[in-house]
Motif scaffolding. Structure first.
Motif, PDB file in Angstrom:
ATOM      1  N   MET A   1     -37.909 -23.818  83.950  1.00  0.00           N
ATOM      2  CA  MET A   1     -38.606 -22.714  83.815  1.00  0.00           C
ATOM      3  C   MET A   1     -39.658 -22.423  84.739  1.00  0.00           C
ATOM      4  O   MET A   1     -40.585 -23.549  84.761  1.00  0.00           O
TER       5      MET A   1
ATOM      6  N   THR B   1     -48.856 -18.233  76.045  1.00  0.00           N
ATOM      7  CA  THR B   1     -49.667 -19.082  75.337  1.00  0.00           C
ATOM      8  C   THR B   1     -50.952 -19.637  75.977  1.00  0.00           C
ATOM      9  O   THR B   1     -50.883 -19.810  77.262  1.00  0.00           O
TER      10      THR B   1
ATOM     11  N   LEU C   1     -53.876 -24.389  70.779  1.00  0.00           N
ATOM     12  CA  LEU C   1     -53.071 -23.441  71.542  1.00  0.00           C
ATOM     13  C   LEU C   1     -53.249 -22.096  70.727  1.00  0.00           C
ATOM     14  O   LEU C   1     -53.598 -22.080  69.535  1.00  0.00           O
TER      15      LEU C   1
ATOM     16  N   LYS D   1     -40.081 -15.304  71.832  1.00  0.00           N
ATOM     17  CA  LYS D   1     -41.002 -16.201  72.594  1.00  0.00           C
ATOM     18  C   LYS D   1     -40.299 -17.623  72.686  1.00  0.00           C
ATOM     19  O   LYS D   1     -40.316 -18.239  73.721  1.00  0.00           O
TER      20      LYS D   1
ATOM     21  N   TYR E   1     -43.451 -21.198  85.320  1.00  0.00           N
ATOM     22  CA  TYR E   1     -44.563 -20.366  84.611  1.00  0.00           C
ATOM     23  C   TYR E   1     -45.723 -19.900  85.579  1.00  0.00           C
ATOM     24  O   TYR E   1     -46.126 -20.741  86.589  1.00  0.00           O
TER      25      TYR E   1
ATOM     26  N   HIS F   1     -43.682 -24.907  65.813  1.00  0.00           N
ATOM     27  CA  HIS F   1     -44.034 -25.283  67.365  1.00  0.00           C
ATOM     28  C   HIS F   1     -45.669 -24.415  67.563  1.00  0.00           C
ATOM     29  O   HIS F   1     -45.669 -23.430  67.145  1.00  0.00           O
ATOM     30  N   PRO F   2     -46.784 -25.343  67.764  1.00  0.00           N
ATOM     31  CA  PRO F   2     -48.043 -24.584  67.869  1.00  0.00           C
ATOM     32  C   PRO F   2     -48.492 -23.511  68.715  1.00  0.00           C
ATOM     33  O   PRO F   2     -49.377 -22.796  68.721  1.00  0.00           O
ATOM     34  N   ALA F   3     -47.260 -23.281  69.749  1.00  0.00           N
ATOM     35  CA  ALA F   3     -47.533 -21.993  70.622  1.00  0.00           C
ATOM     36  C   ALA F   3     -47.199 -20.784  69.846  1.00  0.00           C
ATOM     37  O   ALA F   3     -47.224 -19.779  70.383  1.00  0.00           O
ATOM     38  N   LEU F   4     -46.407 -21.027  68.698  1.00  0.00           N
ATOM     39  CA  LEU F   4     -46.343 -19.772  67.870  1.00  0.00           C
ATOM     40  C   LEU F   4     -47.480 -19.655  66.697  1.00  0.00           C
ATOM     41  O   LEU F   4     -47.883 -20.467  66.545  1.00  0.00           O
ATOM     42  N   SER F   5     -47.591 -18.343  66.423  1.00  0.00           N
ATOM     43  CA  SER F   5     -48.705 -18.118  65.334  1.00  0.00           C
ATOM     44  C   SER F   5     -48.443 -18.699  64.233  1.00  0.00           C
ATOM     45  O   SER F   5     -47.098 -18.812  63.698  1.00  0.00           O
TER      46      SER F   5
ATOM     47  N   GLU G   1     -49.652 -35.450  67.269  1.00  0.00           N
ATOM     48  CA  GLU G   1     -50.202 -34.316  67.611  1.00  0.00           C
ATOM     49  C   GLU G   1     -49.506 -33.046  66.935  1.00  0.00           C
ATOM     50  O   GLU G   1     -50.093 -32.310  66.397  1.00  0.00           O
ATOM     51  N   ARG G   2     -48.228 -33.047  66.702  1.00  0.00           N
ATOM     52  CA  ARG G   2     -47.485 -32.105  66.205  1.00  0.00           C
ATOM     53  C   ARG G   2     -47.176 -32.343  64.651  1.00  0.00           C
ATOM     54  O   ARG G   2     -46.973 -31.161  63.967  1.00  0.00           O
TER      55      ARG G   2
ATOM     56  N   ARG H   1     -36.135 -29.274  70.101  1.00  0.00           N
ATOM     57  CA  ARG H   1     -36.045 -30.796  70.090  1.00  0.00           C
ATOM     58  C   ARG H   1     -37.300 -31.509  69.120  1.00  0.00           C
ATOM     59  O   ARG H   1     -38.140 -30.714  68.676  1.00  0.00           O
TER      60      ARG H   1
ATOM     61  N   ASN I   1     -40.113 -27.288  80.224  1.00  0.00           N
ATOM     62  CA  ASN I   1     -40.069 -26.447  79.146  1.00  0.00           C
ATOM     63  C   ASN I   1     -41.528 -26.226  78.883  1.00  0.00           C
ATOM     64  O   ASN I   1     -42.346 -26.760  79.657  1.00  0.00           O
ATOM     65  N   LEU I   2     -41.682 -25.584  77.548  1.00  0.00           N
ATOM     66  CA  LEU I   2     -43.282 -25.170  77.518  1.00  0.00           C
ATOM     67  C   LEU I   2     -44.001 -26.326  77.162  1.00  0.00           C
ATOM     68  O   LEU I   2     -45.291 -26.479  77.556  1.00  0.00           O
TER      69      LEU I   2
ATOM     70  N   THR J   1     -45.108 -13.604  75.010  1.00  0.00           N
ATOM     71  CA  THR J   1     -44.593 -14.678  75.369  1.00  0.00           C
ATOM     72  C   THR J   1     -45.747 -15.781  75.950  1.00  0.00           C
ATOM     73  O   THR J   1     -45.578 -17.089  76.091  1.00  0.00           O
TER      74      THR J   1
ATOM     75  N   ALA K   1     -40.267 -18.177  76.811  1.00  0.00           N
ATOM     76  CA  ALA K   1     -41.174 -19.347  76.907  1.00  0.00           C
ATOM     77  C   ALA K   1     -40.600 -20.623  77.145  1.00  0.00           C
ATOM     78  O   ALA K   1     -41.382 -21.510  77.545  1.00  0.00           O
ATOM     79  N   ALA K   2     -39.292 -20.996  76.908  1.00  0.00           N
ATOM     80  CA  ALA K   2     -38.778 -22.217  76.773  1.00  0.00           C
ATOM     81  C   ALA K   2     -39.459 -23.147  75.879  1.00  0.00           C
ATOM     82  O   ALA K   2     -39.739 -24.302  76.241  1.00  0.00           O
ATOM     83  N   ILE K   3     -39.893 -22.687  74.777  1.00  0.00           N
ATOM     84  CA  ILE K   3     -40.092 -23.946  73.659  1.00  0.00           C
ATOM     85  C   ILE K   3     -38.857 -24.782  73.426  1.00  0.00           C
ATOM     86  O   ILE K   3     -37.809 -24.236  72.958  1.00  0.00           O
ATOM     87  N   PRO K   4     -38.918 -25.924  73.673  1.00  0.00           N
ATOM     88  CA  PRO K   4     -37.883 -26.931  73.476  1.00  0.00           C
ATOM     89  C   PRO K   4     -37.323 -27.117  72.069  1.00  0.00           C
ATOM     90  O   PRO K   4     -38.246 -27.146  71.251  1.00  0.00           O
TER      91      PRO K   4
ATOM     92  N   LEU L   1     -46.190 -37.284  71.286  1.00  0.00           N
ATOM     93  CA  LEU L   1     -46.708 -36.075  70.911  1.00  0.00           C
ATOM     94  C   LEU L   1     -46.674 -35.727  69.221  1.00  0.00           C
ATOM     95  O   LEU L   1     -47.021 -35.002  68.765  1.00  0.00           O
TER      96      LEU L   1
ATOM     97  N   PRO M   1     -44.671 -17.442  81.052  1.00  0.00           N
ATOM     98  CA  PRO M   1     -43.158 -17.235  81.815  1.00  0.00           C
ATOM     99  C   PRO M   1     -42.781 -16.384  82.750  1.00  0.00           C
ATOM    100  O   PRO M   1     -43.002 -15.161  82.509  1.00  0.00           O
TER     101      PRO M   1
ATOM    102  N   ASP N   1     -51.263 -18.345  70.339  1.00  0.00           N
ATOM    103  CA  ASP N   1     -49.982 -17.519  70.649  1.00  0.00           C
ATOM    104  C   ASP N   1     -50.746 -16.200  71.073  1.00  0.00           C
ATOM    105  O   ASP N   1     -51.297 -15.383  70.418  1.00  0.00           O
TER     106      ASP N   1
END
Lengths: 232, 414
Positions: A1, A172, A183, B165, A3, B120-124, B183-184, B174, A85-86, A170, B169-172, B180, A108, A185
């Motif tokens: 991807m 971040t 992060l 998103k 960015y 995923h933290p890139a989502l609200s 952190e996650r 996995r 990926n992100l 989209t 945005a290619a949130i994997p 990680l 992206p 959104d």
């Protein structure tokens, strides 16, 4: 991807600590990301005060001095990244010293976009194309698309790279504070009109860049901001 | 017979929904397709099982039907051919047809992938909670909207946007790599705790949905623990949820009014859940001052003190003190003040509350005047207590809480 990594400067640029961190860490960051084949190209931008905002209304080109968004925050540079990926994009952004003091916005590009090799020397001017979410009548949308293709042909070699971005939802935004990756959104600056696409130009003068901006179809509906790249 | 079929479908829904969706997302990469096909498989199950009886392995039956639906749709779709090609080469692919006995590890990995991707933290945060409830727990958009008191179209939009998103945005999809995980994992725990609290807080919403939110949160944290055995804060969060949930039948009276901990009928507490929580806590190292304990551990230790008799208020006070240092939360400071009072220092507690009120962070929070009132009442200062109760009534968000506070006022004025 692929960015777009936007270097987002919050408020003043210049605490001595931030300046030292940038001086010491941007070089190694570029080396690492180039070695990992993540970094396609990147370059800092000139002072936002030198930006020109171009609008076309009733056939007349209106050029105003300064950036379109009048705020303390501004874009200080950009990179095109190619990541798995992100998570990889976030990892790379969190290693960039700008994210330690300011912020990095990751946007992206549409899936499947191929970006050829780009030489940093070829980046001279940036067109930031702004749009809003209000849908236009289909015939207007069609005309914009058609004229966009014509514009691309007319720009010829002056256009190094140009593409639309995925919607701003989209985005971040990455900040690192006290060693923690934080992060958000959404985009770095929330404005009614937002960055919808970028064009990297290799033209010799600002006047040429402004003329290309004025001929860009969205300049008639919204605006195009012209920024000059600077060498490191 | 048909009643059995319905019950079997309901039971399978609870146990299998998240697993089926998780597996279909991995195989197809398409969240909407996965949800639609799972939905259709359950609808088909109801009809088939009524007619033919419940299959020996309902989960395998549902997975196969949902998988076949997905393949059918892909064959018809424009994008399908390339995807089918990819699926054919997927080494994790299930064996075809009826005997869908994937390795248990793969199934668990699928659900863990789904939890981490939803959280995923890139989502609200609000998108993470909604997505977890929809895709993992199988709540409908309407149910989630009702639980969070937003209009259904708003919730639908939130879910669409989150899924868009993830794709754009290619949130994997996995489980994050080991480096990680530290952190996650806290982000996942935060979503599950929020989910639980949304169900636990008596502030609003449909009582049945609220209880199912608590049960879902407990189910998901159990799953997470099984999949991530070395996460002490996950153990602590399960203990905390179990301790709070164990009092569900004693917390409200017949009118739906709150009953304070002191006044609850302890015979109605679920002792098996309390015992499980206590075992989780004693199994772990005792929280020492030298070892920094996580916030869930400290909260679980506090909740455990509350179910023991007699209550060790000095210990609760100290635990709140440590929690306040980690979280800097004014709500924790409020609770510490209560513990200080209960441990015997009423004047000290009132002073802490005055200080807290001056900080202003809890302005508008009904529990600040309610707590203040309670301490004044205990000190025998009825007039001042009534004044604070009245302020609390103005701020209280639910009728049940307002009734409770008015009852206190009536008692003092009697």
């Amino acid at each position: 991807m692929k960015y777009l990594q936007l270097i987002c400067i919050e408020g003043t640029t210049g605490t001595p600590e931030a300046a030292a961190a940038m001086r010491d860490n941007v070089g190694p960051w570029v080396q690492e990301t180039v070695a990992r084949r993540i970094n396609i190209v990147g370059k800092p931008l000139d002072d936002p005060a030198s930006a020109k905002t171009v609008r076309v209304r009733n056939g007349e080109t209106i050029v105003s001095d300064g950036p379109f968004a009048d705020s303390k925050e501004f874009i200080g540079g950009l990179d095109l990244l190619d990541c798995a990926n992100l998570d990889e994009a976030i990892e790379v952004a969190a290693k960039h010293p700008v994210s330690w003091f300011h912020a990095i916005e990751l946007r992206p590009f549409p899936d499947g976009l191929e970006i050829p090799a780009i030489a940093s020397e070829d980046l001279r001017y940036l067109l930031q194309v702004f749009a809003d979410e209000v849908p236009k009548p289909p015939e207007v949308e069609d005309a914009i698309r058609r004229e966009g293709e014509q514009w691309r042909e007319a720009a010829g070699d002056a256009l190094v790279f140009g593409n639309g971005l995925q919607p701003r939802e989209t985005a971040t935004t990455v900040r690192v504070r006290d060693g923690q990756v934080l992060l958000t959104d959404g985009p770095f600056i929330e404005t009614k009109e937002f960055l919808a696409g970028v064009c990297l130009l290799n033209c010799q003068t600002e006047q040429e860049a402004i003329e290309l901006a004025a001929r860009f179809p969205l300049a008639r509906h919204h605006m195009v901001e012209v920024r000059r790249f600077v060498d490191l | 017979m048909s009643l059995d079929a319905e019950q079997a479908v309901q039971a399978a829904f609870r146990d299998e929904w998240g697993r089926i969706v998780a597996t279909l997302i991995r195989r197809t990469g398409d969240w909407d397709l996965a949800e639609d096909c799972a939905q259709e498989a359950f609808a088909q199950a109801l009809a088939s099982w009524r007619r033919d009886g419940v299959p020996r392995n309902p989960g395998a039956w549902l997975t196969t039907v949902a998988g076949n639906r997905a393949l059918d749709r892909l064959r018809r779709g424009a994008r399908g051919t390339a995807l089918l090609e990819q699926i054919a080469h997927d080494p994790l692919r299930a064996h075809d047809q009826d005997d869908d006995e994937e390795e248990p590890d793969v199934i668990d990995d699928d659900r863990l992938r789904l939890i981490f991707t939803c959280c995923h933290p890139a989502l609200s945060l609000e998108a993470r909670v909604a997505l977890t409830l929809r895709t993992l727990a199988g709540l409908t958009t309407a149910e989630i909207a009702r639980a969070f008191l937003v209009p259904e179209p708003t919730m639908a939009k939130r879910l669409v946007r989150a899924k868009a998103k993830i794709a754009a945005a290619a949130i994997p999809y996995r489980v994050p790599p080991p480096e990680l995980l530290p952190e996650r994992t806290p982000g996942v725990l935060a979503v599950l705790y929020l989910l639980f609290n949304e169900g636990y807080a008596a502030s609003s919403g449909d009582a049945l949905i609220r209880r199912s939110l608590c049960e879902e949160a407990i189910r998901l944290i159990r799953l997470l623990r099984r999949l991530l055995p070395d996460a002490p804060e996950a153990d602590a969060l399960l203990a905390l949820m179990l301790l709070q949930h164990s009092r569900r039948d004693a917390r409200l009276d017949a009118n739906g009014d709150l009953i304070t901990l002191e006044e609850q009928d302890r015979r109605r507490w679920h002792c098996d859940e309390i015992a499980e929580a206590e075992a989780l806590l004693t199994g772990a190292d005792p929280p020492g001052d030298a070892v920094p304990s996580g916030p869930y551990r400290l909260q679980a230790e506090i909740a455990a003190c509350h179910v023991r008799s007699p209550t060790d208020w000095a210990r609760i006070r100290d635990l709140y003190g440590r929690l306040e240092r980690i979280t800097a939360s004014p709500v924790v400071a409020l609770n510490r003040a209560v513990a200080v009072a209960m441990a015997g220092d009423l004047d000290g507690a009132v002073a802490l509350l005055r200080e807290l009120a001056q900080r202003g962070e809890l302005a508008g929070y009904h529990l600040l005047p309610a707590t203040h009132a309670d301490l004044l009442r205990r000190r025998g200062d009825a007039a001042a207590a009534v004044a604070q109760y009245r302020r609390a009534v103005e701020l209280a968000p639910s009728e049940a809480e307002r009734r409770f506070l008015r009852r206190r006022i009536a008692e003092l004025e009697a």
